[in-house]
Design a protein around this motif. Structure first.
Motif, PDB file in Angstrom:
ATOM      1  N   THR A 136       5.704   3.347  -6.384  1.00  0.00           N
ATOM      2  CA  THR A 136       4.873   4.549  -6.352  1.00  0.00           C
ATOM      3  C   THR A 136       3.531   4.186  -5.739  1.00  0.00           C
ATOM      4  O   THR A 136       2.951   3.139  -6.061  1.00  0.00           O
ATOM      5  CB  THR A 136       4.657   5.117  -7.764  1.00  0.00           C
ATOM      6  OG1 THR A 136       5.921   5.467  -8.311  1.00  0.00           O
ATOM      7  CG2 THR A 136       3.770   6.360  -7.726  1.00  0.00           C
ATOM      8  N   SER A 137       3.067   5.023  -4.835  1.00  0.00           N
ATOM      9  CA  SER A 137       1.795   4.769  -4.154  1.00  0.00           C
ATOM     10  C   SER A 137       1.126   6.114  -3.896  1.00  0.00           C
ATOM     11  O   SER A 137       1.798   7.083  -3.523  1.00  0.00           O
ATOM     12  CB  SER A 137       2.045   4.025  -2.838  1.00  0.00           C
ATOM     13  OG  SER A 137       0.836   3.621  -2.239  1.00  0.00           O
ATOM     14  N   PRO A 138      -0.199   6.224  -4.092  1.00  0.00           N
ATOM     15  CA  PRO A 138      -0.831   7.538  -3.997  1.00  0.00           C
ATOM     16  C   PRO A 138      -1.464   7.857  -2.652  1.00  0.00           C
ATOM     17  O   PRO A 138      -1.985   6.977  -1.951  1.00  0.00           O
ATOM     18  CB  PRO A 138      -1.929   7.450  -5.068  1.00  0.00           C
ATOM     19  CG  PRO A 138      -2.355   6.014  -5.014  1.00  0.00           C
ATOM     20  CD  PRO A 138      -1.100   5.229  -4.714  1.00  0.00           C
ATOM     21  N   ASN A 139      -1.428   9.140  -2.284  1.00  0.00           N
ATOM     22  CA  ASN A 139      -2.390   9.703  -1.353  1.00  0.00           C
ATOM     23  C   ASN A 139      -3.695   9.922  -2.121  1.00  0.00           C
ATOM     24  O   ASN A 139      -3.687  10.071  -3.344  1.00  0.00           O
ATOM     25  CB  ASN A 139      -1.903  11.049  -0.802  1.00  0.00           C
ATOM     26  CG  ASN A 139      -0.678  10.925   0.078  1.00  0.00           C
ATOM     27  OD1 ASN A 139      -0.537   9.974   0.839  1.00  0.00           O
ATOM     28  ND2 ASN A 139       0.229  11.899  -0.016  1.00  0.00           N
ATOM     29  N   ILE A 140      -4.821   9.957  -1.412  1.00  0.00           N
ATOM     30  CA  ILE A 140      -6.126  10.194  -2.044  1.00  0.00           C
ATOM     31  C   ILE A 140      -6.717  11.456  -1.429  1.00  0.00           C
ATOM     32  O   ILE A 140      -6.791  11.556  -0.201  1.00  0.00           O
ATOM     33  CB  ILE A 140      -7.080   9.001  -1.856  1.00  0.00           C
ATOM     34  CG1 ILE A 140      -6.392   7.687  -2.267  1.00  0.00           C
ATOM     35  CG2 ILE A 140      -8.342   9.186  -2.671  1.00  0.00           C
ATOM     36  CD1 ILE A 140      -5.943   6.847  -1.116  1.00  0.00           C
ATOM     37  N   VAL A 141      -7.115  12.421  -2.270  1.00  0.00           N
ATOM     38  CA  VAL A 141      -7.506  13.750  -1.775  1.00  0.00           C
ATOM     39  C   VAL A 141      -8.805  14.196  -2.445  1.00  0.00           C
ATOM     40  O   VAL A 141      -8.932  14.150  -3.673  1.00  0.00           O
ATOM     41  CB  VAL A 141      -6.408  14.798  -2.068  1.00  0.00           C
ATOM     42  CG1 VAL A 141      -6.673  16.070  -1.263  1.00  0.00           C
ATOM     43  CG2 VAL A 141      -5.022  14.258  -1.762  1.00  0.00           C
TER      44      VAL A 141
END
Length: 562
Positions: free
Chosen positions: A315-320
């Protein structure tokens, strides 16, 4: 000597060519060089050796993501991920192909035939096995060459259904294709045909695999570097409960999860595929380089392969982050400013180094998004539309983070008006020209030209369409979702010193351990680009008319969810 553009932008209400120049306005504005140092400080943090190349989902990537989120917070931007955070987690299936336990050969005839011959290929030298799409464990199937492999029936062109090799004959076969396409097809259309339409055509025709052959003319670097990356893990988006709804709304974003054999063949060894057919690879390559029509024909041999691998999940996130717009009506629409954070991690050594730091690719773009976010956050005059600052994960794995975001936006569906994306924009020489992907497709092209004129920058389209850059940056995920989008890089003219510097960078540093903090960078040019980029974002955000695709664009159909 170049005039310092900061002097020309000291007054925030000054207009040039109808564009409000505000990005570096103010009595305390510093020089381009000083602004460039602020930008470079982000790159130094993100591409430091201690970050170990920011591989998607790694602890180092998460550390870099925390840095980005902390900067967004310090600029006064609201979290716009999920559950009140700056993060949008994305789940991936990971596949690593183990070449030492795999094999691939070309087989002529049958074991009971007098003419039987099996040519065992050397993985890494003759070919590499694909890791992005789900691999089959074993394959033994006839090979058929279908030219460029472009499935574009709407454009009256279809390599999957020709007089020589009709659609029905592809069932059970492994198709072989070469990069490129005929001159009378637009570059973006040829690139598009290599994405969702290609995978869909393979499945519907009943093909069991594909072998692609790059042309030396279109390759960014030599085969040795291509092969050195074969040990990298491939990723694909994990199946989610709402995947079907995304596919229904945006068919071009639909995932292909069926197992299929895939490999890439070394063009220097590709005559092996064409032996005994009456054609030579040299003949095919000459036609492809000239963008001429290609023959299609059976290759009169089978490919036999065993693919060993291991799978996992990450699991790896986008940052918004969000900045709310000022206009009561337009604030419900968003302009996305974006770049990708991930790179290749630690891998095969090049020049004695194993860390693929990704300074230009794409810590540089993340740094510009951060500097742009700071400009917007500090400016009291908010744009009319809302702004989304989005940093994507897993771009290096096939634009996966942006594909997920385009299909699962954290703002209301249909509210994203445009995307302005950065991916290694390349400030390695003075800024005179920009090459813009998507320039001819939407009204954003006119915006870029208008702002470019105000900044004394020439705006041009892609001079190398067969590099397929149109589908290799995160802006393409928004194109597939029907959202007007642009991506841009420093431009050059043919055979100029800038062109030679660009080609040398690709050959030496692209996807190499040499894309690090030791390379020469033009800090003043980076700052000048950042000023252009912020003014472009502001222009799009303040335009009363929503961006849209031109009637002449093939991609207008995606605005309607086709």
């Amino acid at each position: 000597m170049r005039v310092n553009r900061v002097v020309l932008m000291m007054v925030s209400v000054a207009l040039a060519g109808g564009v409000l120049l505000w990005a570096q306005s103010g009595a305390t504005a510093s020089s381009d060089e000083e602004q460039g140092k602020l930008w470079w400080a982000h790159v130094q943090y993100l591409a430091a050796p201690s970050m170990n190349g920011r591989l998607t989902g790694s602890e180092d990537y998460l550390k870099a993501a925390a840095y980005v989120a902390d900067k967004f917070k310090s600029y006064g931007l609201a979290p716009a991920g999920v559950n009140g955070t700056y993060f949008q987690p994305v789940n991936f299936d990971v596949q690593r192909v183990i070449a030492s336990k795999s094999s691939m050969s070309l087989v002529v005839g049958c074991k009971t035939c007098r003419s039987y011959h099996e040519d065992l290929l050397v993985l890494g030298e003759d070919a590499i096995l694909g890791s992005r799409s789900a691999q089959v464990g074993e394959v033994d199937a006839p090979l058929v060459f279908i030219g460029y492999g472009l499935h574009l029936p709407d454009a009256k062109y279809d390599d999957f259904n020709s007089a020589e090799v009709p659609w029905a004959s592809l069932k059970g076969k492994v198709v072989v294709t070469i990069n490129g396409g005929p001159a009378d097809l637009p570059g973006p259309l040829k690139s598009y045909a290599r994405t969702a339409p290609f995978a869909k055509a393979l499945r519907e025709a009943g093909a069991v695999g594909v072998i692609s052959i790059p042309t030396p003319k279109s390759m960014d670097f030599g085969w040795q570097r291509v092969a050195s990356g074969a040990g990298q893990p491939g990723m694909r988006l994990s199946l989610t409960p709402d995947a079907a709804s995304v596919a229904a709304k945006h068919p071009a974003l639909a995932d292909e999860h069926g197992a299929m054999f895939s490999a890439t063949f070394n063009p220097a060894r590709a005559e092996k595929l064409f032996d005994g057919t009456g054609h030579t690879f040299a003949e095919i390559l000459a036609l492809a380089d000239a963008q001429k029509p290609l023959p299609r024909f059976a290759l009169r041999k089978n490919v036999r392969a065993t693919v060993a691998g291991e799978t996992s999940h990450v699991t790896s996130p986008n940052i918004v982050a969000e900045l709310k717009g000022s206009d009561p009506k337009l604030a419900g629409e968003y302009v996305v400013v974006s770049a990708h954070l991930d790179h290749l991690g630690v891998g095969a050594p090049i020049n004695g180094k194993t860390i693929y730091s990704g300074a230009m690719d794409d810590a540089s773009g993340v740094a510009t998004v951060l500097e742009t976010a700071k400009k917007f956050g500090e400016n009291k005059a908010r744009p009319k539309r809302s702004m989304l600052f989005v940093i994507f994960t897993a771009e290096e794995k096939g634009l996966l983070g942006s594909r997920y975001y385009a299909g699962h936006p954290t703002v209301p569906d249909g509210s994203i008006a445009a995307d302005l994306n950065l991916d290694m924009f390349m400030p390695i020489f003075p800024l005179k020209k920009l090459h813009v992907q998507g320039l001819e497709q939407s009204t954003l092209g006119a915006d870029a030209e208008k702002v470019g004129e105000a900044h004394h920058i020439v705006i041009a389209g892609d001079p190398e369409p067969d590099r397929n850059s149109f589908i290799r940056t995160d802006q393409y995920s928004f194109v597939q979702a029907g959202i007007p989008a642009l991506a841009m890089k420093f431009g050059w003219t043919a055979d100029s010193p800038e062109y030679k510097a660009w080609r040398a960078w690709l050959a030496q540093r692209y996807h190499s351990t040499d894309d690090d903090l030791t390379q020469p960078v033009d800090l003043a040019a980076a700052a000048q680009f950042n000023a252009f980029y912020a003014d472009l974002a502001r222009t799009v955000a303040d335009d009363p008319a929503r961006p849209h695709y031109l009637d002449s664009s093939f991609f207008k159909r995606f605005e309607k969810g086709q």
